[in-house]
Design a protein around this motif. Sequence first.
Motif, mmCIF file in Angstrom:
data_model
loop_
_atom_site.group_PDB
_atom_site.id
_atom_site.type_symbol
_atom_site.label_atom_id
_atom_site.label_comp_id
_atom_site.label_asym_id
_atom_site.label_seq_id
_atom_site.Cartn_x
_atom_site.Cartn_y
_atom_site.Cartn_z
ATOM 1 N N GLU A 112 0.850 -1.195 0.000
ATOM 2 C CA GLU A 112 0.000 0.000 0.000
ATOM 3 C C GLU A 112 0.890 1.252 0.000
ATOM 4 O O GLU A 112 1.948 1.255 0.633
ATOM 5 C CB GLU A 112 -0.847 -0.067 1.262
ATOM 6 C CG GLU A 112 -1.693 1.114 1.595
ATOM 7 C CD GLU A 112 -2.082 1.068 3.075
ATOM 8 O OE1 GLU A 112 -2.183 -0.049 3.636
ATOM 9 O OE2 GLU A 112 -2.258 2.149 3.657
ATOM 10 N N LEU A 113 0.492 2.288 -0.700
ATOM 11 C CA LEU A 113 1.305 3.507 -0.737
ATOM 12 C C LEU A 113 1.227 4.257 0.599
ATOM 13 O O LEU A 113 0.139 4.486 1.135
ATOM 14 C CB LEU A 113 0.841 4.437 -1.865
ATOM 15 C CG LEU A 113 1.100 3.963 -3.292
ATOM 16 C CD1 LEU A 113 0.546 4.972 -4.306
ATOM 17 C CD2 LEU A 113 2.588 3.761 -3.552
ATOM 18 N N VAL A 114 2.388 4.620 1.114
ATOM 19 C CA VAL A 114 2.470 5.367 2.373
ATOM 20 C C VAL A 114 3.169 6.688 2.079
ATOM 21 O O VAL A 114 4.214 6.700 1.439
ATOM 22 C CB VAL A 114 3.285 4.588 3.433
ATOM 23 C CG1 VAL A 114 3.322 5.343 4.759
ATOM 24 C CG2 VAL A 114 2.737 3.184 3.611
ATOM 25 N N THR A 115 2.600 7.777 2.542
ATOM 26 C CA THR A 115 3.227 9.071 2.259
ATOM 27 C C THR A 115 4.374 9.353 3.226
ATOM 28 O O THR A 115 4.380 8.860 4.365
ATOM 29 C CB THR A 115 2.217 10.225 2.374
ATOM 30 O OG1 THR A 115 1.750 10.278 3.737
ATOM 31 C CG2 THR A 115 1.049 10.054 1.426
ATOM 32 N N ILE A 116 5.317 10.161 2.771
ATOM 33 C CA ILE A 116 6.415 10.589 3.649
ATOM 34 C C ILE A 116 5.839 11.362 4.827
ATOM 35 O O ILE A 116 6.319 11.255 5.957
ATOM 36 C CB ILE A 116 7.430 11.446 2.860
ATOM 37 C CG1 ILE A 116 8.269 10.526 1.968
ATOM 38 C CG2 ILE A 116 8.332 12.227 3.808
ATOM 39 C CD1 ILE A 116 9.314 11.242 1.132
ATOM 40 N N ALA A 117 4.791 12.117 4.557
ATOM 41 C CA ALA A 117 4.155 12.879 5.639
ATOM 42 C C ALA A 117 3.681 11.961 6.753
ATOM 43 O O ALA A 117 3.835 12.266 7.940
ATOM 44 C CB ALA A 117 2.984 13.689 5.084
ATOM 45 N N GLU A 118 3.142 10.802 6.381
ATOM 46 C CA GLU A 118 2.676 9.881 7.420
ATOM 47 C C GLU A 118 3.847 9.298 8.213
ATOM 48 O O GLU A 118 3.796 9.218 9.436
ATOM 49 C CB GLU A 118 1.849 8.735 6.816
ATOM 50 C CG GLU A 118 1.312 7.807 7.930
ATOM 51 C CD GLU A 118 0.689 6.527 7.442
ATOM 52 O OE1 GLU A 118 0.211 6.487 6.285
ATOM 53 O OE2 GLU A 118 0.680 5.554 8.231
ATOM 54 N N VAL A 119 4.906 8.906 7.500
ATOM 55 C CA VAL A 119 6.072 8.357 8.202
ATOM 56 C C VAL A 119 6.653 9.409 9.148
ATOM 57 O O VAL A 119 6.970 9.134 10.311
ATOM 58 C CB VAL A 119 7.160 7.883 7.205
ATOM 59 C CG1 VAL A 119 8.358 7.298 7.941
ATOM 60 C CG2 VAL A 119 6.592 6.861 6.227
ATOM 61 N N ALA A 120 6.748 10.645 8.639
ATOM 62 C CA ALA A 120 7.282 11.744 9.454
ATOM 63 C C ALA A 120 6.422 11.973 10.689
ATOM 64 O O ALA A 120 6.929 12.193 11.791
ATOM 65 C CB ALA A 120 7.355 13.022 8.623
ATOM 66 N N GLU A 121 5.115 11.892 10.507
ATOM 67 C CA GLU A 121 4.181 12.113 11.607
ATOM 68 C C GLU A 121 4.250 10.984 12.642
ATOM 69 O O GLU A 121 4.368 11.233 13.846
ATOM 70 C CB GLU A 121 2.763 12.216 11.033
ATOM 71 C CG GLU A 121 1.655 12.240 12.061
ATOM 72 C CD GLU A 121 1.684 13.443 12.974
ATOM 73 O OE1 GLU A 121 2.143 14.516 12.529
ATOM 74 O OE2 GLU A 121 1.261 13.313 14.149
#
Lengths: 146, 146
Positions: A23-32
């Motif tokens: 599933e695609l995960v955004t960098i914003a989510e990882v950062a958060e």
Amino acid sequence: MRLNVQSDYALRLLMHLAVRDGELVTIAEVAERFQVSKNHLMKIASLLAREGYIDAARGRSGGLKLAKPAKQVRVGDVVRCMEADFAIVECFQEGNSQCLIMPCCKLQRVLGEAVEAFLAILDRYSLDDLVRRNPDLRLLLGKEAA
Amino acid sequence: MRLNVQSDYALRLLMHLAVRDGELVTIAEVAERFQVSKNHLMKIASLLAREGYIDAARGRSGGLKLAKPAKQVRVGDVVRCMEADFAIVECFQEGNSQCLIMPCCKLQRVLGEAVEAFLAILDRYSLDDLVRRNPDLRLLLGKEAA
């Protein structure tokens, strides 16, 4: 003795993507989730994409995912990719050492052996080893937890 | 991945003293032979003396020598003494990690195992292993070479 922060964050990012399994995960989510700098992660993601570990899809529905199965990603290879070098002491820096005793130094061989032992352990483990049978990890990094 | 420069210089200093086998060697000589900062060496020597690796005799006829036989000085112990820590990634820093996945992270165990493997190699070797049957080293660090 430390790995650089790029190795640390790269491994966290890869574990995150491994848990999300395509599933695609955004960098914003990882950062958060990890409370780390998005800019920092972008540079790391860029290198990981260049080295074939992840795919990055741009745009509004974009995000990151693993480029190969988690079982094929060795922790040792990720660390080799992210570390500037393993110049454990000065004489390991190519062309940059003035140490008088280099021609006959046994310590250099000993330290080289120690670094190889370190990497040999990391080479035994894949990204899949880090995330499988780890339900708590899936709770913390899964989509539902967002 | 690097050891800090204190570990590097401490090991050079100890090899120098081991070669000279009980004879007093001045910091000035070690600094000169290795072309490293005398002030830096003084701080390292101070710590090594405090930790019982070397004896320091002050004064005009002063200098340093090993405080125990070279066979009893393990390379691993010197490195443990000189390194600030082995906090290989952030979560190894006591009380200083915010990493979300600490409670269920398998990577932490893997990295800990890798650090232990690194130190286990260094623990196999003594200072004596580094200097014995090494005539070139004795040429480079011996008194005659001054």
